[in-house]
Design an enzyme around this catalytic site. Sequence first.
Site, PDB file in Angstrom:
ATOM      1  N   LYS A 227       0.809  -1.217   0.000  1.00  0.00           N
ATOM      2  CA  LYS A 227       0.000   0.000   0.000  1.00  0.00           C
ATOM      3  C   LYS A 227       0.847   1.273   0.000  1.00  0.00           C
ATOM      4  O   LYS A 227       2.039   1.252   0.295  1.00  0.00           O
ATOM      5  CB  LYS A 227      -0.956  -0.002   1.205  1.00  0.00           C
TER       6      LYS A 227
ATOM      7  N   ARG B  95      -3.175 -10.114   5.697  1.00  0.00           N
ATOM      8  CA  ARG B  95      -3.684 -10.174   4.318  1.00  0.00           C
ATOM      9  C   ARG B  95      -2.589  -9.648   3.394  1.00  0.00           C
ATOM     10  O   ARG B  95      -2.243  -8.470   3.466  1.00  0.00           O
ATOM     11  CB  ARG B  95      -4.957  -9.329   4.215  1.00  0.00           C
TER      12      ARG B  95
HETATM   13  C1  PT1 Z   1      -7.695  -4.430   3.982  1.00  0.00           C
HETATM   14  C2  PT1 Z   1      -8.041  -4.495   2.593  1.00  0.00           C
HETATM   15  C3  PT1 Z   1      -9.122  -5.358   2.238  1.00  0.00           C
HETATM   16  N1  PT1 Z   1      -7.403  -3.783   1.640  1.00  0.00           N
HETATM   17  C4  PT1 Z   1      -9.405  -5.958   4.486  1.00  0.00           C
HETATM   18  N2  PT1 Z   1      -9.778  -6.070   3.207  1.00  0.00           N
HETATM   19  C5  PT1 Z   1      -7.826  -3.861   0.356  1.00  0.00           C
HETATM   20  N3  PT1 Z   1     -10.070  -6.670   5.451  1.00  0.00           N
HETATM   21  C6  PT1 Z   1      -8.882  -4.716   0.011  1.00  0.00           C
HETATM   22  C7  PT1 Z   1      -3.148   2.199  -0.904  1.00  0.00           C
HETATM   23  O1  PT1 Z   1      -3.112   3.084  -0.038  1.00  0.00           O
HETATM   24  O2  PT1 Z   1      -6.712  -3.656   4.416  1.00  0.00           O
HETATM   25  N4  PT1 Z   1      -8.381  -5.149   4.891  1.00  0.00           N
HETATM   26  N5  PT1 Z   1      -9.509  -5.440   0.943  1.00  0.00           N
HETATM   27  C8  PT1 Z   1      -7.134  -3.034  -0.712  1.00  0.00           C
HETATM   28  N6  PT1 Z   1      -7.367  -1.633  -0.538  1.00  0.00           N
HETATM   29  C9  PT1 Z   1      -6.369  -0.668  -0.694  1.00  0.00           C
HETATM   30  C10 PT1 Z   1      -6.407   0.506   0.085  1.00  0.00           C
HETATM   31  C11 PT1 Z   1      -5.300  -0.874  -1.554  1.00  0.00           C
HETATM   32  C12 PT1 Z   1      -5.375   1.426   0.021  1.00  0.00           C
HETATM   33  C13 PT1 Z   1      -4.280   0.063  -1.654  1.00  0.00           C
HETATM   34  C14 PT1 Z   1      -4.286   1.221  -0.854  1.00  0.00           C
HETATM   35  O3  PT1 Z   1      -2.269   2.043  -1.750  1.00  0.00           O
END
Ligand code: PT1
Length: 279
Positions: A221, A256
């Site tokens: 991220k 995860r």
């Molecule tokens: C997470 C999560 C998810 N993240 C759970 N499920 C994502 N329970 C999808 C960035 O800042 O943390 N917990 N499902 C993916 N979402 C992101 C959010 C991907 C922010 C990238 C960023 O780069």
Amino acid sequence: MQLQLKHQTLDLSRPQIMGILNVTPDSFSDGGTYTTISAAVDHCARMLKEGADIIDIGGESTRPYAPKVSPEEELARVIPVVEALRQRFAVPLSLDTSTVQVMTAGIAAGADMINDIRALSRPGALEAAAALQVPVCLMHMQGTPQSMQVKPHYDNVVAEVLAFLKARAHACERAGIKRENIILDPGFGFGKSVRDNYALLNALPQFATLPYALLIGLSRKSMIGAVIHENDPKARVNASAAAAMLCAERGAHILRVHDVKVTAQMLAVLQAVKEAACY
Ligand code: PT1
């Protein structure tokens, strides 16, 4: 601590690895095609070989500014993949969804748990999840994926995220979901500044002492990219593993991740240290 899945229990006394399986093709027509399914099966097989304990299947991209997906499109992407994986693998399958139809059809197709970044906030989601009697992951987000990174603001990020997650967990318990089947997630990157994210990471022990399992997702991220000055998510693997290690050490039960092998290796080191503490 352990999770009660339909056909098995998942032991959380050691951190478990949740491998990420995205089924978010560029076009709707790609959902359910042979290419999508065989790529998903191959990716799943690889993550299992590398040490994944759970596979998280998502048909909606939720990264910042991601476009919305219709329930029909999400169903067409996710359900054929759940069916194909269930036929071939015994590993617990998690549905990364906020959509009631996907929860219901996905569990009927053989998935084992629900991971909802919207913490079962959509109409009917709480009731549907309770009726399905599967573990649920409740995540904190400020805003929506489309707006969350515009101007995130908190007076006290740790206190506010803790209060939100406790309230959602209590709502789930009132709806009939067993405490053992509730997983909480601070939601790294979901409506948080870089500083907010690291304040939450540092405060994880406060989340870990709640009577619920704790899941974290920070793999590749922006919060990682920001501190190593790396714009390419694929070049954030090592630093992501280091951050996941700190989370495991601070009490996270489920990690995860995209990169299963390096995560499994680093958990092996953590386990060796824990065993040394018993001598
Ligand atoms: C997470 C999560 C998810 N993240 C759970 N499920 C994502 N329970 C999808 C960035 O800042 O943390 N917990 N499902 C993916 N979402 C992101 C959010 C991907 C922010 C990238 C960023 O780069």
